[in-house]
Design a protein around this motif. Structure first.
Motif, PDB file in Angstrom:
ATOM      1  N   HIS A 216     -21.132 -35.320  79.093  1.00  0.00           N
ATOM      2  CA  HIS A 216     -20.636 -34.771  77.835  1.00  0.00           C
ATOM      3  C   HIS A 216     -20.834 -35.811  76.742  1.00  0.00           C
ATOM      4  CE1 HIS A 216     -18.705 -31.532  80.109  1.00  0.00           C
ATOM      5  NE2 HIS A 216     -18.194 -32.469  80.911  1.00  0.00           N
ATOM      6  N   THR A 217     -21.409 -35.423  75.621  1.00  0.00           N
ATOM      7  CA  THR A 217     -21.561 -36.286  74.455  1.00  0.00           C
ATOM      8  C   THR A 217     -20.506 -35.892  73.433  1.00  0.00           C
ATOM      9  OG1 THR A 217     -23.924 -36.524  74.824  1.00  0.00           O
ATOM     10  CG2 THR A 217     -23.098 -37.063  72.637  1.00  0.00           C
ATOM     11  N   VAL A 218     -19.657 -36.862  73.080  1.00  0.00           N
ATOM     12  CA  VAL A 218     -18.519 -36.584  72.204  1.00  0.00           C
ATOM     13  C   VAL A 218     -18.637 -37.451  70.957  1.00  0.00           C
ATOM     14  CG1 VAL A 218     -16.008 -36.549  72.012  1.00  0.00           C
ATOM     15  CG2 VAL A 218     -17.101 -36.110  74.231  1.00  0.00           C
ATOM     16  N   PRO A 219     -18.777 -36.867  69.756  1.00  0.00           N
ATOM     17  CA  PRO A 219     -18.749 -37.668  68.522  1.00  0.00           C
ATOM     18  C   PRO A 219     -17.358 -38.254  68.305  1.00  0.00           C
ATOM     19  CG  PRO A 219     -19.751 -35.512  68.151  1.00  0.00           C
ATOM     20  CD  PRO A 219     -19.097 -35.456  69.497  1.00  0.00           C
ATOM     21  N   PHE A 220     -17.296 -39.449  67.766  1.00  0.00           N
ATOM     22  CA  PHE A 220     -16.002 -40.098  67.554  1.00  0.00           C
ATOM     23  C   PHE A 220     -15.122 -39.297  66.596  1.00  0.00           C
ATOM     24  CE2 PHE A 220     -18.485 -43.933  68.815  1.00  0.00           C
ATOM     25  CZ  PHE A 220     -17.721 -44.273  69.908  1.00  0.00           C
ATOM     26  N   GLY A 221     -15.737 -38.657  65.610  1.00  0.00           N
ATOM     27  CA  GLY A 221     -14.943 -37.923  64.635  1.00  0.00           C
ATOM     28  C   GLY A 221     -14.266 -36.699  65.185  1.00  0.00           C
ATOM     29  N   GLU A 222     -14.665 -36.254  66.377  1.00  0.00           N
ATOM     30  CA  GLU A 222     -14.071 -35.057  66.975  1.00  0.00           C
ATOM     31  C   GLU A 222     -12.879 -35.376  67.870  1.00  0.00           C
ATOM     32  OE1 GLU A 222     -15.039 -32.063  66.187  1.00  0.00           O
ATOM     33  OE2 GLU A 222     -16.634 -32.847  64.889  1.00  0.00           O
ATOM     34  N   ILE A 223     -12.523 -36.639  67.986  1.00  0.00           N
ATOM     35  CA  ILE A 223     -11.417 -37.023  68.861  1.00  0.00           C
ATOM     36  C   ILE A 223     -10.104 -36.881  68.098  1.00  0.00           C
ATOM     37  CG2 ILE A 223     -10.420 -38.869  70.246  1.00  0.00           C
ATOM     38  CD1 ILE A 223     -13.188 -40.042  70.548  1.00  0.00           C
ATOM     39  N   HIS A 224      -9.195 -36.051  68.620  1.00  0.00           N
ATOM     40  CA  HIS A 224      -7.863 -35.901  68.050  1.00  0.00           C
ATOM     41  C   HIS A 224      -6.798 -36.485  68.966  1.00  0.00           C
ATOM     42  CE1 HIS A 224      -9.572 -33.347  64.943  1.00  0.00           C
ATOM     43  NE2 HIS A 224     -10.157 -32.611  65.889  1.00  0.00           N
ATOM     44  N   GLN A 225      -6.991 -36.368  70.256  1.00  0.00           N
ATOM     45  CA  GLN A 225      -6.067 -36.940  71.223  1.00  0.00           C
ATOM     46  C   GLN A 225      -6.862 -37.393  72.436  1.00  0.00           C
ATOM     47  OE1 GLN A 225      -2.971 -34.360  72.515  1.00  0.00           O
ATOM     48  NE2 GLN A 225      -2.101 -35.840  73.976  1.00  0.00           N
ATOM     49  N   LEU A 226      -6.525 -38.560  72.931  1.00  0.00           N
ATOM     50  CA  LEU A 226      -7.285 -39.151  74.030  1.00  0.00           C
ATOM     51  C   LEU A 226      -6.320 -39.646  75.093  1.00  0.00           C
ATOM     52  CD1 LEU A 226     -10.365 -41.422  73.707  1.00  0.00           C
ATOM     53  CD2 LEU A 226      -8.495 -42.180  75.146  1.00  0.00           C
ATOM     54  N   THR A 227      -6.591 -39.279  76.327  1.00  0.00           N
ATOM     55  CA  THR A 227      -5.777 -39.725  77.464  1.00  0.00           C
ATOM     56  C   THR A 227      -6.630 -40.623  78.356  1.00  0.00           C
ATOM     57  OG1 THR A 227      -4.533 -37.653  77.424  1.00  0.00           O
ATOM     58  CG2 THR A 227      -4.363 -39.011  79.409  1.00  0.00           C
ATOM     59  N   ASN A 228      -6.122 -41.817  78.610  1.00  0.00           N
ATOM     60  CA  ASN A 228      -6.845 -42.810  79.406  1.00  0.00           C
ATOM     61  C   ASN A 228      -6.166 -42.935  80.766  1.00  0.00           C
ATOM     62  OD1 ASN A 228      -8.136 -45.080  80.468  1.00  0.00           O
ATOM     63  ND2 ASN A 228      -8.369 -46.015  78.464  1.00  0.00           N
ATOM     64  N   TYR A 229      -6.912 -42.621  81.827  1.00  0.00           N
ATOM     65  CA  TYR A 229      -6.378 -42.684  83.182  1.00  0.00           C
ATOM     66  C   TYR A 229      -6.694 -44.003  83.883  1.00  0.00           C
ATOM     67  CZ  TYR A 229      -5.655 -37.635  82.780  1.00  0.00           C
ATOM     68  OH  TYR A 229      -5.244 -36.390  82.380  1.00  0.00           O
ATOM     69  N   SER A 230      -7.336 -44.919  83.218  1.00  0.00           N
ATOM     70  CA  SER A 230      -7.848 -46.114  83.904  1.00  0.00           C
ATOM     71  C   SER A 230      -7.378 -47.408  83.269  1.00  0.00           C
ATOM     72  CB  SER A 230      -9.386 -46.093  83.913  1.00  0.00           C
ATOM     73  OG  SER A 230      -9.864 -44.942  84.554  1.00  0.00           O
TER      74      SER A 230
END
Length: 742
Positions: A582-596
């Protein structure tokens, strides 16, 4: 001094050559007369006296030369190491020996001149002859002993810098010494002819023209012999020349451009010698100054370039050897600190083992979220020093010497390459230097950043990442520096390419000032028309500054999840655990969950029968946790040991006892398998039984199970299956991280 080879000049040179040959014959016929005319008593004995005085002075000077060299050999013998391996040691020895031999040659020259002064008769031709003999011989000794003796090092294989064996080095040096001796004799004779000027000649011929023509023709013939000797050396030693150019290593592994140079070296050298002798002959025939320079220019430039390269290489080697020594000291101090930390950890473990179980339970109580940093056993391996920028400085030095040498060679040919005139050769040399420096910087930046990424435990872009073993299960995240370095690489490489392109354009005559102004206008237009792109770039910068995620971490954005595989200026790629990217532009990030990030807490439910002794299970799990910590393979993977949380749920057919442990992201897969296997073996050995799922079906009064039809039994089994599935669904909805129970 630039000469145009027009038809008029060539015809004039041909006519002058005929005249020079005729005048040379006149000079030879009148040579005995010239010798007597130069004598104060009308005889030629002055020449014998001059030669005897010069030879005697050289013998005395040679004796002083041997005394000085022997004294230096005795006092500086400690500097010689017959097993020298370091390049700086080789260069230091060769430079010191060359300097001492140059000093000895100077003393030899001074001694010979002192002898000439003592026996001076006041006769000018005698003085001139003595000086020519002495200076020519000293020049031969300097080239032979100072330059070529140290370059080929025929008797010092440990300090030889060129890739020749002893037999090859001795043979090449011997042939060069012979060629230098013949060349020195020819140049000395040509210089001596100048002092034999005829006072009057036959047929009223101008003696100035006769003398000048004889001198010029002598140089033309002498340069022809020198060029022929150099060409013969190139042909005879073409294989040795190829070995010197290719250097160490397998020739098949060398770059194509270097193999091309090695292949074309001899033909180009032969072509240069032929052209140089032709140009020198035409210049001398036309009476232009510096006509003998083109043939001798390569030797002059070679000597200067070798000295400059040796000094620069020595300084680079010294600097990086000191840096390597400092790196070694830091690594030794680091290993010592790790050893002390490990010893303290061992002492703490011994203290804990000597405490009672109740005391250990009291100390560990309340440490639910405390991360236990395991101290690994110190390693004795020292991380090797990586001189990342050393090849860059070496390439820059080589390129600079190459360009400067080419410029000086052109200047000796009489080509004016001053910056004011904008000569094409000067522009070509500047472009060559810019391209070599830019290419070296590109390789150095790539190599250094790749090394730092690997050193930080990261992976390169062409290496596959670990997407995890299942949904919401992340791999090991890389360090922050390993995440940011690929972006820094893109910025630095872009800057290198831009600067190199501007230098090339400027030397091609392009005015780069308007390009900057145009770039500003284009940048404003792009800013208005590509607001989304600008938003992505700035959003990415802030996400990376906030350290929201790193390369190799498993993250979730809206409905997209996966391992961060690649990060660019405006977007990043996620590799799903099933393989999709999946290619995700930075501007499209509203919420991010980090499992690592930092740690993972694994909680494993165990289904046990109701007759199980819970306290016994707690002690068994605790003992097992200590055993796993002491394991050489999985022990370092635990951040918290395996513990029992007791009974947290009661079901119809079992009570659920949950155990937990903490580990690093990505290590939970290995540790979970080991924990499950160890618990199964331990419970089987201790008689602790796992409970199986049971569903009790009540039949109507009076009915018996043996009286049920197959259809009724299947209906009952389906109902039981539905009940179990509903229970599993309820467990999963309680939390995504629930792990199936044994």
């Amino acid at each position: 001094m630039t000469m145009a080879f027009s038809n008029k000049n060539l015809l004039e040179a041909r006519a002058n050559m005929r005249r020079m040959i005729a005048n040379a014959m006149v000079f030879l016929d009148d040579l005995p007369k010239s010798l007597k005319a130069a004598s104060p008593d009308g005889t030629a004995w002055w020449l014998v006296i001059a030669l005897v005085t010069a030879v005697g002075g050289l013998i005395a000077g040679h004796y002083m030369f041997r005394l000085v060299t022997r004294w230096g050999r005795d006092h500086f013998r400690a500097l010689y190491d017959e097993n020298e391996q370091k390049r700086s040691g080789k260069l230091a020895y060769l430079l010191a020996r060359a300097g001492w031999m140059l000093l000895s040659a100077g003393i030899m020259f001074a001694t010979a001149i002192l002898v000439a002064v003592i026996f001076d008769t006041g006769h000018e031709p005698t003085r001139a002859t003595i000086f020519i003999v002495v200076s020519t011989y000293i020049g031969y000794r300097v080239l032979r002993g100072v330059v070529f003796w140290n370059f080929f090092a025929p008797t010092s294989p440990a300090h030889r810098l060129v890739e020749l064996d002893d037999a090859q080095a001795q043979r090449v040096f011997r042939h060069w010494a012979v060629a230098l001796a013949i060349g020195a004799l020819i140049i000395g004779l040509c210089r001596w002819i100048q002092i034999l000027a005829l006072k009057d000649g036959p047929s009223g011929a101008s003696m100035d023209i006769v003398n000048a023509d004889a001198h010029s023709l002598a140089f033309i013939v002498g340069l022809l012999i020198c060029a022929a000797m150099l060409a013969l050396l190139a042909v005879v030693h073409k294989q040795d020349l190829r070995i010197i150019i290719l250097g160490k290593g397998d020739p098949a592994q060398k770059p194509a451009w270097l193999k091309t140079i090695a292949f074309l070296a001899v033909p180009l050298l032969l072509l240069y010698l032929a052209l140089a002798w032709f140009v020198s002959s035409v210049r001398l025939t036309l009476g232009l100054p510096g006509g003998y320079i083109p043939v001798l220019a390569p030797i002059i430039v070679f000597v200067a370039a070798i000295f400059a390269y040796a000094v620069a290489s020595y300084l680079i080697e010294i600097v990086y050897e000191r840096r390597a020594a400092a790196h070694l000291r830091r690594e030794e101090m680091k290993l010592q600190a790790e050893k002390q930390a490990w010893e303290r950890a061992q002492a703490a473990d011994e203290m804990m083992s000597e405490m009672s179980e109740d005391m250990r339970d009291m100390i560990e109580e309340g440490g639910e979220m405390t991360v236990m940093r395991t101290t690994p056993e110190p390693s004795t391996a020292i991380r090797p020093y990586f001189p990342a920028f050393k090849p860059f400085f070496e390439n820059v030095v080589q390129a600079t010497i190459l360009v400067v040498s080419a410029g000086e060679l052109a200047r000796l040919w009489g080509i004016d390459i001053g910056r004011e005139g904008g000569h094409p050769l000067a522009a070509a040399l500047d472009i060559l230097l810019a391209v070599i420096v830019a290419a070296s910087a590109y390789r150095t930046v790539n190599g250094y950043i790749d090394h730092r990424i690997v050193e930080e435990g990261g992976t390169l872009d062409d290496q596959p990442s670990n997407p995890g073993e299942g949904d919401s299960e992340g791999g090991k995240g890389q360090s922050r520096l390993a995440t940011l370095l690929p972006i820094f690489r893109n910025v630095l490489i872009s800057a290198i390419i831009a600067i190199g392109a501007m230098v090339v354009l400027a030397n091609l005559g392009v005015d780069i000032g308007p390009l900057f102004a145009g770039a500003g206008v284009i940048g404003i237009a792009i800013g208005f028309g590509a607001q989304t792109l600008i938003r992505d770039i700035f959003s990415g910068a802030f996400f990376l500054i906030d350290d929201a995620f790193r390369k190799g971490e498993y993250i979730e954005i809206d409905n997209v999840k996966g391992v961060v595989e690649k990060i660019s200026m405006r977007s990043f790629q996620l590799r799903h655990h099933l393989g999709a990217v999946h290619t995700v532009p930075f501007g499209e990030i509203h919420q991010l969950t980090n499992y690592s990030r930092d740690w993972v807490m694994m909680k494993l439910p165990l289904r046990l029968t109701y007759d199980t002794d819970v306290e016994k299970v707690r002690k068994l799990i605790k003992k097992l946790g200590q055993q796993l910590l002491e394991d050489e393979v999985v022990g370092p993977l635990f951040l918290q040991p395996l513990k029992s949380q007791g009974v947290y749920k009661m079901e119809d057919s079992a009570m659920i006892v949950r155990v937990k442990f903490m580990t690093r992201p990505g290590d939970q897969f290995v540790t979970r398998k080991v924990v499950y296997a160890a618990i199964r073996d331990l419970f089987e050995k201790e008689g602790v039984r796992f409970a199986h799922r049971e569903v009790t079906v009540r039949l109507a009064d009076g009915e018996k199970a043996s009286e049920l039809s197959p259809a009724q039994k299947e209906a009952i089994a389906g109902s039981v299956r539905s009940a179990i599935d509903e229970e599993d669904t309820g467990d999963k909805s309680a939390g995504k991280s629930t792990t199936p129970a044994l």
